[in-house]
Design an enzyme around this catalytic site. Structure first.
Site, mmCIF file in Angstrom:
data_model
loop_
_atom_site.group_PDB
_atom_site.id
_atom_site.type_symbol
_atom_site.label_atom_id
_atom_site.label_comp_id
_atom_site.label_asym_id
_atom_site.label_seq_id
_atom_site.Cartn_x
_atom_site.Cartn_y
_atom_site.Cartn_z
ATOM 1 N N HIS A 1 0.885 -1.204 -0.071
ATOM 2 C CA HIS A 1 -0.107 0.027 0.017
ATOM 3 C C HIS A 1 0.830 1.296 0.075
ATOM 4 C CE1 HIS A 1 0.506 -0.287 4.405
ATOM 5 N NE2 HIS A 1 0.549 1.144 4.211
ATOM 6 N N SER B 1 5.026 2.670 7.807
ATOM 7 C CA SER B 1 4.775 1.358 7.164
ATOM 8 C C SER B 1 5.952 0.953 6.171
ATOM 9 C CB SER B 1 3.356 1.409 6.329
ATOM 10 O OG SER B 1 2.228 1.625 6.995
ATOM 11 N N ASP C 1 0.326 -7.610 1.480
ATOM 12 C CA ASP C 1 0.569 -6.292 1.576
ATOM 13 C C ASP C 1 2.515 -6.108 1.520
ATOM 14 O OD1 ASP C 1 0.293 -3.492 1.824
ATOM 15 O OD2 ASP C 1 0.108 -3.460 3.908
#
Length: 371
Positions: free
Chosen positions: A108, A219, A138
Site C-alpha cells: 500500500h 509502514s 501487503d
C-alpha cells in the site's frame, strides 16, 4: 479471529488516504532480468545480543532503513504531465550486490505510483524499480541500481518471538523530515490474525502485535529484536479515540517467503480457479431463489474466465459454490484462504455447487495465476 475496522496508518503513504481496501495489484510488467544469484543477505550485520544496547542496535541498523517516495503523474493547467510526490512511507534494505539493492516495503505504500524514489540515510534520492507486489499480504519489493555502502539487516526468526520480548521500530513517521525515527516497545502478542480488505479481495493477515509506536509513514519500516535482527515489517495500527499501543507488523518469515517469490517471478504464483465470487450474505435474496433453505453459506459466481478449466467444465455465472474437496466454503475470504494455503497449482479438485436448486459437481485441475 480479531475483526474490526482498521484505520490503516499503514504508512500510509503520507498525504494520501491510503487503506488496504484501495490497494491495487502491480504485476510483473516492470520485471527485468532475474536478479544476480549472488544477491544475498549473508553480508548483513548482526548486533551482538550481549550488548543489549538500543543505541548500538539503532546505530548499526538505521542506515538500512530508507524512505519510499510515491510519485504520481499530474497534469497542470498547460496540460503538461509531471510526477509529483503523493506520499511517503518506509522501506528496509533486504539484499545487495555490487550492482543492485533490493528493498522491502508494503504494497500500500507504493499503491498507484507512476514513479518511485528511495531516500537513503544520507539524504540522497534515487529512482527505484518495482519488481512486484502482493496485495493480499501487503508486501512489495523494489530495486535500485548501484553499489551502496549499506549493510542489510540480519534476518531474524519471527517464529521465536514471545509476548514480552523487547522490539524496536524504525521508520519515517509523518514524512522524511522525521526519517529513521526510533520507537521502543514489546511484542504484545504473536500469531494474531486480522481481517483486511485488499484490491485482491478479503484476507486474514497474520501479524505480530506490538505497542511500539507506529504512525503514518512508518509502514514498510523495520521491527527489530534486541539482537538487532529484522523480525517484522511494520504495516498497520488501529486508530480510534481512546486506543493506544495497537500496532501490527507482518512476521519476517512470511515476508521473506513472499519476497523471494516476487524476486524470482515478479509476482506470487498461486492456484487459479478462474472465477470471481461474492459471499451469499452480500447477495440480494431475489438471486437466491431456488436455493435450499439449508444452504446459508457459500459464494455465488459473479464472473468466469472463459479460458479457464472450470469454464470448460461447465460452471456458470450465478452458480453457488458450497464446497471444494469436501471443505465447506463459508464466504469469499474462506474460499481464497483455502485455495491459497491448502491447494497447489496442478491439484485436481472437486467443486460442488447449486444451480437453481440442483446440486452439481465439477472436477477441474487448478491453473496458475502467473501472467
Amino acid at each position: 479471529m480479531f475483526k474490526r475496522f482498521l484505520s490503516m496508518f499503514t504508512a500510509a503513504v503520507m498525504g494520501a488516504a491510503i487503506t488496504l481496501a484501495s490497494v491495487q495489484y502491480f504485476g510483473s510488467a516492470n520485471q527485468t532480468d532475474p536478479p544476480d544469484e549472488t544477491a544475498t543477505n549473508t553480508n548483513a550485520q548482526k548486533v551482538a545480543a550481549s550488548s543489549n544496547s538500543i543505541a548500538d542496535i539503532v546505530e548499526q541498523s538505521s542506515k538500512a532503513i530508507v524512505g519510499v517516495v510515491n510519485k504520481k503523474n499530474q497534469t497542470d493547467r498547460f496540460q503538461l504531465s509531471k510526477a509529483v510526490t503523493s506520499g511517503t512511507g518506509s522501506g528496509v534494505i533486504y539484499k545487495k550486490t555490487e550492482k543492485e539493492v533490493f528493498i522491502l516495503t508494503n504494497n500500500h505504500v507504493i499503491e498507484g505510483a507512476s514513479q518511485i524514489s528511495i531516500s537513503l540515510y544520507n539524504g540522497k534520492e534515487v529512482e527505484a524499480e518495482l519488481i512486484g507486489t502482493d496485495a493480499l499480504t501487503d508486501i512489495a519489493v523494489l530495486r535500485i541500481k548501484g553499489n551502496y555502502d549499506i549493510t542489510p539487516l540480519q534476518i531474524g526468526d519471527s517464529t521465536k518471538l514471545r509476548a514480552g520480548d523487547r522490539v524496536i521500530a524504525i521508520g519515517n513517521p509523518l514524512g522524511l523530515d522525521l526519517s529513521r525515527t526510533v520507537t521502543q516497545g514489546i511484542v504484545s502478542a504473536v500469531n494474531r490474525t486480522i481481517e483486511v480488505t485488499t484490491s485482491a479481495g478479503d484476507w486474514d493477515l497474520d501479524v505480530i502485535q506490538t505497542d511500539a509506536a507506529i504512525n503514518p509513514g512508518n509502514s514498510g519500516g523495520a521491527l527489530i529484536n534486541d539482537s538487532g535482527e529484522l523480525v517484522g515489517i511494520n504495516s498497520l495500527k488501529i486508530s480510534e479515540n481512546g486506543v493506544e499501543g495497537l500496532g501490527f507488523a507482518i512476521p519476517i518469515n512470511e515476508v521473506t517467503t513472499i519476497a523471494e517469490e516476487i524476486i524470482k517471478n515478479g509476482q506470487v504464483v498461486r492456484p487459479y480457479l478462474g472465477v470471481s465470487v461474492v459471499s451469499l450474505d452480500k447477495i440480494p435474496p431475489v438471486y437466491l431463489q431456488g436455493l435450499p433453505e439449508t444452504v446459508t453459506e457459500g459464494v455465488m459466481v459473479a464472473s468466469i474466465d472463459e479460458n479457464s478449466e472450470i469454464a470448460k467444465a461447465g460452471l456458470r455465472v450465478q452458480d453457488v459454490i458450497v464446497s471444494i474437496n469436501g471443505k465447506s466454503i463459508k464466504d469469499e475470504g474462506g474460499l481464497r484462504k483455502f485455495l491459497y494455503t491448502k491447494l497447489s497449482v496442478g491439484d485436481q479438485v472437486t467443486v460442488k455447487v447449486y444451480r437453481k436448486g440442483e446440486k452439481k459437481t465439477f472436477t477441474v485441475k487448478l491453473e496458475s495465476n502467473k501472467t
